[in-house]
Write an enzyme that holds these catalytic residues in place. Sequence first.
Site, mmCIF file in Angstrom:
data_model
loop_
_atom_site.group_PDB
_atom_site.id
_atom_site.type_symbol
_atom_site.label_atom_id
_atom_site.label_comp_id
_atom_site.label_asym_id
_atom_site.label_seq_id
_atom_site.Cartn_x
_atom_site.Cartn_y
_atom_site.Cartn_z
ATOM 1 N N CYS A 2 0.842 -1.215 0.000
ATOM 2 C CA CYS A 2 0.000 0.000 0.000
ATOM 3 C C CYS A 2 0.873 1.260 0.000
ATOM 4 C CB CYS A 2 -0.883 0.022 1.239
ATOM 5 S SG CYS A 2 -1.692 -1.544 1.587
HETATM 6 N N1 GLN Z 1 -1.056 -6.636 4.456
HETATM 7 C C1 GLN Z 1 -1.938 -5.529 4.400
HETATM 8 C C2 GLN Z 1 -3.201 -5.832 3.625
HETATM 9 O O1 GLN Z 1 -3.316 -6.816 2.976
HETATM 10 C C3 GLN Z 1 -1.247 -4.288 3.845
HETATM 11 C C4 GLN Z 1 -0.891 -4.510 2.410
HETATM 12 C C5 GLN Z 1 0.057 -3.524 1.836
HETATM 13 O O2 GLN Z 1 0.794 -2.783 2.457
HETATM 14 N N2 GLN Z 1 0.075 -3.619 0.583
HETATM 15 O O3 GLN Z 1 -4.086 -5.039 3.682
#
Ligand code: GLN
Length: 281
Positions: A2
């Site tokens: 994210c």
């Molecule tokens: N693991 C978290 C999720 O699936 C954050 C994912 C991310 O940072 N891409 O929401």
Amino acid sequence: MCRHLGYLGPAAPVGELLTRGTHSLREQGWAPRDMRGGGTINADGFGVAWWVREPGDTLRASRYRNPAPIWTDPAVDEVLPQLWSTAVVAAVRSATVGMPVERSACAPFTHGRWAFSHNGVVRDWQRVLTEVAAEFGVPSLLDAESRTDSAALWVIVRGLLETPGTAVGQAADSFRAHDPSVALARLARAVLARVPEARLNLLLSDGETLWATTVYHSLAVLVGEEAAVVASEPYDDDPRWRAVPEGRVVTVRPGSLVIASLAGDDRGGDYLEAESERARS
Ligand code: GLN
């Protein structure tokens, strides 16, 4: 992985923070530049929190989330710019494989005046975070809004922030007892002790201060006298952006940046005077 963003400063249109700059958070949804092996695009939804002042002068985080890609939601251009706030926390999501794509999995997670986002991954999170929650005496992870590592991390952070007698509440120095940078640093250390490859860029705000960690993901800060921004990637080419080194917890307000090491003592890390001073100049 994210991308997230936090803003503090003069009241600004909430939607404008999502589209601000030549490399806006919305653009980072489909064309991020620095994912460090954690996925390719951030198409699994987005969310944004802003703060409202309630009677009695207390701040409360309000929120909008959508599990669709940010670039498909007309609310970003048509509705969110009509809301103004002096603080914003926003995130675009790339779901970790095996985790659900749903609205309740989209950051920011909010509670009262708090808003929280996690950029990263904790492998084997159910076992690991159950252990960490028990170590800190935090109530059950069943409170998590979604079956994701990020939602479970938020349950633990909330517990550390709010429960007297937890690891943070027991810190010897009462001035720092509830310092959120202590909570984030202790959580990061407890997770890394069990999963050294965990990625833990955490972002937290109460509407007046931003706290953020760097563990295996990019983070930049832009601190001016009037406004301060923390972002996974700079949204423009303002020369005041500076990259936060790995393994840090930053405390940010307009005119103030404090950088501490995550690997410090139980009070949230050693204050890195040199870096913090340089950041202010
Ligand atoms: N693991 C978290 C999720 O699936 C954050 C994912 C991310 O940072 N891409 O929401």
